[in-house]
Write a protein that holds these residues in place. Structure first.
Motif, PDB file in Angstrom:
ATOM      1  N   ARG A 143      -5.338 -10.330 -11.049  1.00 59.51           N
ATOM      2  CA  ARG A 143      -6.446 -10.181 -11.993  1.00 59.51           C
ATOM      3  C   ARG A 143      -6.988  -8.748 -11.962  1.00 59.51           C
ATOM      4  NH1 ARG A 143     -11.140 -14.580 -11.699  1.00 59.51           N
ATOM      5  NH2 ARG A 143      -9.324 -15.847 -12.299  1.00 59.51           N
ATOM      6  N   GLU A 144      -7.086  -8.195 -10.758  1.00 57.02           N
ATOM      7  CA  GLU A 144      -7.565  -6.824 -10.597  1.00 57.02           C
ATOM      8  C   GLU A 144      -6.629  -5.835 -11.305  1.00 57.02           C
ATOM      9  OE1 GLU A 144      -9.210  -4.180  -6.828  1.00 57.02           O
ATOM     10  OE2 GLU A 144      -7.458  -5.480  -6.537  1.00 57.02           O
ATOM     11  N   GLY A 145      -5.319  -6.072 -11.175  1.00 56.80           N
ATOM     12  CA  GLY A 145      -4.345  -5.193 -11.812  1.00 56.80           C
ATOM     13  C   GLY A 145      -4.452  -5.210 -13.322  1.00 56.80           C
ATOM     14  N   LEU A 146      -4.615  -6.392 -13.902  1.00 51.56           N
ATOM     15  CA  LEU A 146      -4.719  -6.496 -15.355  1.00 51.56           C
ATOM     16  C   LEU A 146      -6.010  -5.856 -15.861  1.00 51.56           C
ATOM     17  CD1 LEU A 146      -3.324 -10.101 -15.844  1.00 51.56           C
ATOM     18  CD2 LEU A 146      -2.250  -7.960 -16.575  1.00 51.56           C
ATOM     19  N   ALA A 147      -7.084  -5.971 -15.083  1.00 51.37           N
ATOM     20  CA  ALA A 147      -8.341  -5.329 -15.469  1.00 51.37           C
ATOM     21  C   ALA A 147      -8.191  -3.807 -15.443  1.00 51.37           C
ATOM     22  CB  ALA A 147      -9.463  -5.776 -14.537  1.00 51.37           C
ATOM     23  N   ALA A 148      -7.491  -3.305 -14.432  1.00 48.38           N
ATOM     24  CA  ALA A 148      -7.263  -1.855 -14.348  1.00 48.38           C
ATOM     25  C   ALA A 148      -6.416  -1.373 -15.519  1.00 48.38           C
ATOM     26  CB  ALA A 148      -6.586  -1.514 -13.025  1.00 48.38           C
ATOM     27  N   LEU A 149      -5.415  -2.153 -15.906  1.00 47.34           N
ATOM     28  CA  LEU A 149      -4.582  -1.785 -17.053  1.00 47.34           C
ATOM     29  C   LEU A 149      -5.419  -1.706 -18.324  1.00 47.34           C
ATOM     30  CD1 LEU A 149      -1.869  -1.277 -18.467  1.00 47.34           C
ATOM     31  CD2 LEU A 149      -1.568  -3.759 -18.588  1.00 47.34           C
ATOM     32  N   GLN A 150      -6.272  -2.684 -18.527  1.00 46.61           N
ATOM     33  CA  GLN A 150      -7.115  -2.682 -19.725  1.00 46.61           C
ATOM     34  C   GLN A 150      -8.029  -1.458 -19.742  1.00 46.61           C
ATOM     35  OE1 GLN A 150      -9.870  -5.988 -20.055  1.00 46.61           O
ATOM     36  NE2 GLN A 150      -9.846  -5.874 -22.279  1.00 46.61           N
TER      37      GLN A 150
END
Length: 389
Positions: A143-150
């Motif tokens: 979840r943290e990774g996807l938030a960083a990508l966004q």
């Protein structure tokens, strides 16, 4: 073509990581208490040394690699970009890439890194589920990774991210789902790497003990074929064996490597190619700093490349690309004829199997040949490198 007319690339290595991933064989180190002022001074001096040996060039790209460059203070990144602009003319469309881990701490720096001049970020997502990330030794969660990508997509003009596939036990259906998810996220560039067990890594020890069993070659080949089909259908075909992009978003920095152009490499363990010279900096951070104090640069190796070595390396790198290698241009550069560069008989035989093509002096490894690229190179590259002689 005059080498001076081809844009130069600059690679800056930041060697520090929070932890060492079990698959990683890069020059990365875990250290407490990094003195950023000392490191800025060292990198500035190392850059000045290379700039004095590469005058009059236009800089087409800067790449901050590691290690974990997203741990660098943005002010340090800005100072290095500014120094590069003083040493060289900057291409109006210069590409400035920084590798980043997708943790929330590092994502908080993205806006400041964009202010520092970074216009392209490469995120090490590596996987979309927490079990796979734990296996890979990553410090971030899914979840943290996807938030960083966004957040990265809001801050930078261009965003790429990495995924690792062919993990032990990974099925075709599981990878198909992950890749479909990746393609739906809207980036213009993806780096998709099959897990390889590199010597000296923790994974190598685990394989030797029988703790993990790597994907077998046939399954890996099926996963690779699926990857090519899905990325091409989505408009991100492979332009290099593991890299996929829209036409407008190819990594210009990496293309300099693969097309055998000049690049200056500074920082611990950084490699470079300066005209007919291969360069390498001291790997260990402490040894690098000692060399900087002693010599004013971090060079450990400065080795002339003879024509045979340049020809062999250009073939080995260039045939990774979907565009292949222009043999006429390589012959003009090195003085070797086609028959000296490649085994024409082997090339003809492999062409009959649909693994390579040779038309109008352009040699290309076909999509069918890419999964067995190393075997193809061993058969068709005739000129021998003398780099270890």
């Amino acid at each position: 073509m005059n080498a001076l007319s081809v844009p130069l690339a600059l690679y800056i290595h930041w060697p520090f990581c929070v932890s060492k991933c079990p698959y990683c064989d890069f020059n990365s180190h875990v250290r407490n208490g990094i003195d950023n002022d000392i490191w800025l001074g060292a990198l500035l001096a190392d850059m000045a040394h290379e700039a004095a040996l590469l005058p009059g060039r236009t800089l087409g790209s800067i790449f901050f690699g590691g290690g974990t460059p997203s741990l660098m203070p943005p002010q340090l990144v800005a100072a290095l970009v500014d120094a590069a602009a003083r040493h060289w003319a900057l291409d109006p469309d210069i590409e400035i890439t920084l590798e980043a881990n997708p943790s929330s701490v590092e994502a908080a720096r993205f806006a400041d890194l964009a202010w520092a001049g970074v216009n392209r970020v490469s995120l090490g997502l590596q996987a979309f589920n927490d079990d796979a990330l734990t296996f890979l030794g990553r410090a971030h969660g899914a979840r943290e990774g996807l938030a960083a990508l966004q957040f990265a997509q809001q801050q930078f003009a261009r965003v790429s991210f990495d995924l690792i596939y062919a993990l032990p036990g990974q099925t075709m259906a599981a990878w198909e789902a992950d890749l479909a998810r990746a393609l739906a996220l809207g980036t213009g560039h993806l780096s998709l790497y099959q897990l390889t067990i590199e010597p000296g890594t923790r994974f190598e020890t685990m394989v030797r003990r029988g703790d993990i069993v790597p994907a077998d070659d046939d399954h890996a080949a099926d996963l690779y074929a699926l990857t090519q089909t899905m990325t091409a259908s989505a408009g991100l075909p492979s332009y290099e064996i593991s890299n996929h992009a829209r036409t407008s978003e190819l990594s210009r920095h990496n293309l300099t490597y693969w097309r055998y152009g000049d690049y200056a490499g500074i920082g611990p363990g950084a490699h470079g190619r300066r005209g007919g010279m291969a360069t390498e900096r001291h790997r260990k951070p402490e040894n690098y700093l000692s060399a900087m104090t002693r010599n004013g640069h971090g060079l450990a190796v400065e080795r002339p490349l003879d024509a045979a070595t340049q020809a062999a390396e250009a073939l080995l790198m260039g045939l990774r690309l979907a565009e292949g290698v222009d043999l006429d241009a390589l012959a003009a550069r090195t003085g070797f004829g086609h028959a000296q560069l490649i085994d024409l008989s082997a090339t003809q035989r492999l062409a009959g199997h649909g693994l390579v093509t040779l038309e109008s002096a352009r040699l290309i490894v076909t999509p069918a040949g890419m999964p067995v690229l190393n075997a193809i190179l061993a058969e068709i590259v005739s000129v021998e490198s003398n780099r270890d002689a």
